[in-house]
Motif scaffolding. Sequence first.
Motif, PDB file in Angstrom:
ATOM      1  N   UNK A  82     -49.199-114.793  -5.651  1.00 33.47           N
ATOM      2  CA  UNK A  82     -50.080-113.873  -4.921  1.00 33.47           C
ATOM      3  C   UNK A  82     -50.156-114.308  -3.458  1.00 33.47           C
ATOM      4  N   UNK A  83     -50.183-113.404  -2.509  1.00 31.95           N
ATOM      5  CA  UNK A  83     -50.531-111.978  -2.634  1.00 31.95           C
ATOM      6  C   UNK A  83     -49.363-111.021  -2.901  1.00 31.95           C
ATOM      7  N   UNK A  84     -48.246-111.492  -3.426  1.00 33.98           N
ATOM      8  CA  UNK A  84     -47.135-110.566  -3.697  1.00 33.98           C
ATOM      9  C   UNK A  84     -46.808-110.598  -5.183  1.00 33.98           C
ATOM     10  N   UNK A  85     -46.666-109.428  -5.783  1.00 33.63           N
ATOM     11  CA  UNK A  85     -46.326-109.354  -7.214  1.00 33.63           C
ATOM     12  C   UNK A  85     -45.052-108.522  -7.412  1.00 33.63           C
ATOM     13  N   UNK A  86     -44.182-108.971  -8.324  1.00 35.81           N
ATOM     14  CA  UNK A  86     -42.891-108.287  -8.502  1.00 35.81           C
ATOM     15  C   UNK A  86     -42.985-107.156  -9.526  1.00 35.81           C
ATOM     16  N   UNK A  87     -43.940-106.256  -9.354  1.00 35.54           N
ATOM     17  CA  UNK A  87     -44.143-105.191 -10.340  1.00 35.54           C
ATOM     18  C   UNK A  87     -44.242-103.830  -9.653  1.00 35.54           C
ATOM     19  N   UNK A  88     -43.940-102.793 -10.457  1.00 35.08           N
ATOM     20  CA  UNK A  88     -44.066-101.408  -9.989  1.00 35.08           C
ATOM     21  C   UNK A  88     -45.541-101.055  -9.796  1.00 35.08           C
ATOM     22  N   UNK A  89     -45.792 -99.971  -9.095  1.00 40.13           N
ATOM     23  CA  UNK A  89     -47.161 -99.452  -8.959  1.00 40.13           C
ATOM     24  C   UNK A  89     -47.692 -99.050 -10.344  1.00 40.13           C
ATOM     25  N   UNK A  90     -48.975 -99.251 -10.562  1.00 40.79           N
ATOM     26  CA  UNK A  90     -49.719 -98.706 -11.720  1.00 40.79           C
ATOM     27  C   UNK A  90     -49.125 -99.120 -13.064  1.00 40.79           C
ATOM     28  N   UNK A  91     -48.621-100.364 -13.118  1.00 39.84           N
ATOM     29  CA  UNK A  91     -47.907-100.788 -14.318  1.00 39.84           C
ATOM     30  C   UNK A  91     -48.829-101.348 -15.398  1.00 39.84           C
ATOM     31  N   UNK A  99     -59.740-118.296 -12.268  1.00 39.72           N
ATOM     32  CA  UNK A  99     -59.727-119.401 -11.311  1.00 39.72           C
ATOM     33  C   UNK A  99     -58.409-119.499 -10.554  1.00 39.72           C
ATOM     34  N   UNK A 100     -57.906-118.354 -10.143  1.00 38.46           N
ATOM     35  CA  UNK A 100     -56.714-118.364  -9.283  1.00 38.46           C
ATOM     36  C   UNK A 100     -57.013-117.818  -7.894  1.00 38.46           C
ATOM     37  N   UNK A 101     -57.896-116.825  -7.759  1.00 35.61           N
ATOM     38  CA  UNK A 101     -58.102-116.175  -6.459  1.00 35.61           C
ATOM     39  C   UNK A 101     -58.573-117.204  -5.420  1.00 35.61           C
ATOM     40  N   UNK A 102     -59.281-118.255  -5.899  1.00 34.70           N
ATOM     41  CA  UNK A 102     -59.759-119.294  -4.980  1.00 34.70           C
ATOM     42  C   UNK A 102     -58.622-120.165  -4.441  1.00 34.70           C
ATOM     43  N   UNK A 103     -57.405-120.024  -4.990  1.00 37.03           N
ATOM     44  CA  UNK A 103     -56.249-120.791  -4.484  1.00 37.03           C
ATOM     45  C   UNK A 103     -55.359-119.943  -3.576  1.00 37.03           C
ATOM     46  N   UNK A 104     -55.649-118.662  -3.481  1.00 34.72           N
ATOM     47  CA  UNK A 104     -54.708-117.737  -2.830  1.00 34.72           C
ATOM     48  C   UNK A 104     -55.018-117.633  -1.336  1.00 34.72           C
ATOM     49  N   UNK A 106     -55.033-115.387   1.560  1.00 36.04           N
ATOM     50  CA  UNK A 106     -54.948-113.942   1.778  1.00 36.04           C
ATOM     51  C   UNK A 106     -55.661-113.169   0.687  1.00 36.04           C
ATOM     52  N   UNK A 107     -56.980-113.324   0.633  1.00 34.49           N
ATOM     53  CA  UNK A 107     -57.755-112.666  -0.438  1.00 34.49           C
ATOM     54  C   UNK A 107     -57.621-111.144  -0.350  1.00 34.49           C
ATOM     55  N   UNK A 108     -57.772-110.606   0.852  1.00 36.78           N
ATOM     56  CA  UNK A 108     -57.747-109.141   0.997  1.00 36.78           C
ATOM     57  C   UNK A 108     -56.387-108.580   0.580  1.00 36.78           C
ATOM     58  N   UNK A 109     -55.310-109.247   0.995  1.00 34.80           N
ATOM     59  CA  UNK A 109     -53.957-108.793   0.643  1.00 34.80           C
ATOM     60  C   UNK A 109     -53.765-108.874  -0.878  1.00 34.80           C
ATOM     61  N   UNK A 110     -54.254-109.957  -1.476  1.00 41.06           N
ATOM     62  CA  UNK A 110     -54.090-110.129  -2.931  1.00 41.06           C
ATOM     63  C   UNK A 110     -54.824-109.020  -3.684  1.00 41.06           C
ATOM     64  N   UNK A 153     -59.751-133.545   3.589  1.00 45.36           N
ATOM     65  CA  UNK A 153     -59.631-132.618   2.453  1.00 45.36           C
ATOM     66  C   UNK A 153     -58.834-131.378   2.859  1.00 45.36           C
ATOM     67  N   UNK A 154     -58.035-130.833   1.934  1.00 48.41           N
ATOM     68  CA  UNK A 154     -57.224-129.666   2.298  1.00 48.41           C
ATOM     69  C   UNK A 154     -58.110-128.469   2.622  1.00 48.41           C
ATOM     70  N   UNK A 155     -57.566-127.571   3.444  1.00 50.46           N
ATOM     71  CA  UNK A 155     -58.284-126.325   3.727  1.00 50.46           C
ATOM     72  C   UNK A 155     -58.474-125.567   2.428  1.00 50.46           C
ATOM     73  N   UNK A 156     -59.622-124.931   2.302  1.00 52.45           N
ATOM     74  CA  UNK A 156     -59.840-124.089   1.119  1.00 52.45           C
ATOM     75  C   UNK A 156     -59.704-122.645   1.588  1.00 52.45           C
ATOM     76  N   UNK A 157     -58.588-122.003   1.223  1.00 53.43           N
ATOM     77  CA  UNK A 157     -58.288-120.692   1.813  1.00 53.43           C
ATOM     78  C   UNK A 157     -59.333-119.628   1.487  1.00 53.43           C
ATOM     79  N   UNK A 158     -60.101-119.867   0.442  1.00 53.19           N
ATOM     80  CA  UNK A 158     -61.021-118.848  -0.058  1.00 53.19           C
ATOM     81  C   UNK A 158     -62.409-118.935   0.606  1.00 53.19           C
ATOM     82  N   UNK A 159     -62.671-120.047   1.293  1.00 54.02           N
ATOM     83  CA  UNK A 159     -63.998-120.242   1.891  1.00 54.02           C
ATOM     84  C   UNK A 159     -64.312-119.080   2.827  1.00 54.02           C
ATOM     85  N   UNK A 160     -65.496-118.554   2.692  1.00 52.22           N
ATOM     86  CA  UNK A 160     -65.894-117.399   3.503  1.00 52.22           C
ATOM     87  C   UNK A 160     -65.803-116.111   2.705  1.00 52.22           C
TER      88      UNK A 160
END
Length: 248
Positions: A82-91, A99-104, A106-110, A153-160
């Motif tokens: 994420x934020x890219x998935x190898x699937x067709x629309x509406x599949x 507990x994955x979105x907190x690692x991604x 680009x929350x909005x893009x995901x 400590x590493x940046x936490x991409x999800x903070x905010x």
Amino acid sequence: MTNAEAYDRGFAHLSSHTVAPLLALTCAGRAPRLLDVGCGTGVVTSAALALGAEVTAVDADPGMLELTARRHPYATIRRATLPVLPFEDEQFDAVTGNFVINHVAGTAEALKELHRVLRPTGILALTWWKADEMTATNVFADAIAASRIPYEPPDRPFTGNDTPPRFTALLAQAGFQAAAVDTVRWRHQVDLASWWTDVVQAGGPRFDVIARQPPETVECIRGHYDRLAAPYAREGFPVCAYLAHATR
Ligand SMILES: C[S@@+](CC[C@H](N)C(=O)[O-])C[C@H]1O[C@@H](n2cnc3c(N)ncnc32)[C@H](O)[C@@H]1O
């Protein structure tokens, strides 16, 4: 032991607590086509298959996928980040992400991408930790800090983006309807010595620094961990997660 096996022995027991509420939201219909993003070692995938869902499981980490594929031959396994998935629309009829979105990054893009792969009226359900109430892992961060090793400590991409109002707004911006965020609290009851071993072996972005230290520094961090974790030996660590859900 691989990192994925260590994750499975330790963290997966912690994360499995939210599987039932996730699937109550997403697997209510008959044999839904379910996408499990950030599947890890398959705690959601496994339970969804047992409910008769047609599961596609994706993860960014090949080690996690290898273990999930071995265990769950009836799931379709793909590598995807994420934020890219190898699937067709509406599949898919439903999407879970435990507990994955907190690692991604680009929350909005995901969220837009998850919206794209869901069919109209399909359900999205995602969890993440409430960071300040996540005692089971915060004791490790506090033990590292107390040991005074030079460590950024590493940046936490999800903070905010991790508060319910902000996340609900992002869901709406991505095109979702009826967005809401529930709060789930529980106690993670675990043998403290095993929890240390499993978290240090699993590593991950926040804690792989421990295994990279010389033995005397690991001992020092361990001493702080023992002190900080001791109050939770009987009752377990208090933990808190958010569960967001919305309809496409
Ligand atoms: C905390 S684990 C959760 C695993 C599993 N869902 C569970 O509940 O046990 C986070 C998982 O997300 C995966 N991950 C991290 N960033 C990702 C990304 N951008 N896209 C897909 N998977 C990702 C990691 O490899 C890991 O398996």
